[in-house]
Each structure stands twice: as C-alpha cells, then as structure tokens.
Scaffold this active site. Structure first.
Site, PDB file in Angstrom:
ATOM      1  N   SER A  69     -31.492  -7.331  13.551  1.00 19.26           N
ATOM      2  CA  SER A  69     -30.404  -8.251  13.547  1.00 19.26           C
ATOM      3  C   SER A  69     -30.252  -9.132  14.834  1.00 19.26           C
ATOM      4  CB  SER A  69     -29.150  -7.016  13.824  1.00 19.26           C
ATOM      5  OG  SER A  69     -29.348  -6.094  12.724  1.00 19.26           O
ATOM      6  N   GLN A  70     -29.203 -10.062  14.794  1.00 17.40           N
ATOM      7  CA  GLN A  70     -29.080 -11.164  15.610  1.00 17.40           C
ATOM      8  C   GLN A  70     -28.495 -10.402  16.902  1.00 17.40           C
ATOM      9  OE1 GLN A  70     -25.476 -13.132  14.572  1.00 17.40           O
ATOM     10  NE2 GLN A  70     -25.450 -14.705  16.163  1.00 17.40           N
TER      11      GLN A  70
END
Ligand code: SAH
Length: 219
Positions: A69-70
């Site tokens: 994920s970011q």
C-alpha cells in the site's frame, strides 16, 4: 551513491522525506506512527529491482498480483486504530508484511493472516530477519479471524470485502476498533470504514475512498 545502488544512508534520507512530505504535511500526527514509518526500511519489502520507487507516493506491485500500500494509507490506517504499547492487533492480508512491521513497532502482539502462502512465508522470514519477535503468522482465509487469539483491541483488513465479515466483528473486544475497505457504489473504489464496539452497539464511520485488491473467499 551511484545511479543504480542506493546506500542505507540514502534510503534513510528518502524515508525522512517521505515522512515529512507525504505524512506530516497531510496531517498524520501520532508520534508512534511517524516514528514507526521512519524506522521500517520499506524498500526491503519490495523486489530489489523496484527499490528506487520504494519511497514514492504510491502503491507498488509485490508479485502474485498483490500490492504494497501507499505509505500515506498505511500511516493513516494505523493512526485510525489508535494503538498503544499494550495493543493486540489482528491483521488480514499480510501481503509484503510492511504494514505488519509498522503495527509490530507500536503494538504488543500482532496476529497476521495471508491467503497466498508464498507471501505469508516470505513475510515471516523477512520480519524474523529484521528481529521482530511479537508477530504471529498464519496462512488461510482471514475472514474467519483467529478465534484462539481473540479478543483483539484492533483489527485491520487490507483487502476489500463486499460485506463486513461477521466473525471479525465478533472477535473485537469492548471499545475495540476495526478498520477495513468495503466495496461501495463505484466499481473501482471502496469506502474505508472504521467500526468501534461500544456497550450501545457497533458504531460505524466512513473515512475516505481507497482502492485495495479484493478480499478473497475460500467459500
Ligand atoms: N498490507 C499489505 C497489503 C497487501 S494487499 C501491504 O502493505 O503489503 C492485500 C493482501 O491481502 C494480499 O496479499 C492478498 O493475498 C491478501 N488477501 C486477500 N484475501 C485474503 C483473505 N481472505 N485472507 C487473508 N489474506 C487475504
């Protein structure tokens, strides 16, 4: 540092910049979360040919059709769990184990379940090699939770469900929180939801839109 190979010091510097520009500037303020994000070497959770992109403001592929994920989403979801050093956390979707390491920096015990056994095994060896001793790994469908280790004071799901899995709600302790992406009306995006178990029932807040891979079902 040359063009292809960055030193540890260069990665540390990129991590500092990631924390300032992507997290602090966007309102992440929990010091435990910021400190964990400064500490965990995010590049090690990605294939080596992608290390140059490790501190970019975006999710990245990690193989098996899955993504890490970011950074902002990892930090924000962790902040919304409101962890303490005595927290016992359940995570569904180990993936790269990056979010797992962030949780393990703050909480007392982390239980993490991954559907794809290669990812779960890779995550386990990586976290062992980095010295984490408070993480418990399991391979399987996380929708059923981890009954033997319940109740949890935080549950985080990092894959998008069509509906909130009932067994996870049951494994929440009183005042515990669960954060998870749930498929909304738009085909491609999901609502990030936070549930809180209170004596009066389950409270539900919709936080913001996210985009996660689907939560797989073994049934
Ligand atoms: N937190 C991870 C996100 C990984 S993507 C990271 O930052 O790296 C979501 C992960 O959830 C994938 O690895 C996928 O295989 C896993 N997953 C999907 N359905 C699942 C299920 N039912 N139980 C456990 N893991 C699941």
């Amino acid at each position: 540092m040359d063009g292809n190979h960055s030193s540890d010091a260069a990665f540390t510097q990129r991590r500092e910049r990631m924390v300032e520009e992507q997290l602090v500037r966007r309102g992440i303020s929990d010091h435990q979360v910021l400190s964990a994000m400064r500490t965990v070497p995010r590049h090690l959770f990605m294939p080596q040919d992608q290390w140059e992109a490790a501190y970019d403001d975006s999710p990245q592929p990690i193989g098996y059709g899955q993504t890490i994920s970011q950074p902002f989403v990892v930090a924000s979801m962790t902040e919304h769990l409101v962890l303490t050093p005595s927290s016992r956390v359940l995570e569904i979707g180990t993936g790269s184990a990056y979010q797992t390491a962030i949780l393990a920096e703050i909480a007392q015990e982390v239980y993490t379940i991954e559907y794809v056994s290669e990812l779960g095994q890779r995550g386990r060896s990586l976290l062992e090699s980095l010295g984490y001793r408070n993480v418990h790994f399991r391979i399987g469908d996380g929708s059923f939770g981890w009954p033997e280790a319940q109740p949890f004071d935080s549950i985080i799901v990092t894959a998008a469900a069509d509906e909130i899995p009932g067994p996870l709600v049951k494994q929440l302790d009183m005042h515990a929180r669960m954060i998870l992406p749930v498929r909304g009306r738009e085909p491609d995006s999901q609502d990030l939801i936070r549930l809180t178990k209170t004596p009066a029932g389950i409270q539900r807040e919709t936080l913001y839109q996210v985009r996660f891979v689907p939560l797989r079902s073994s049934q």
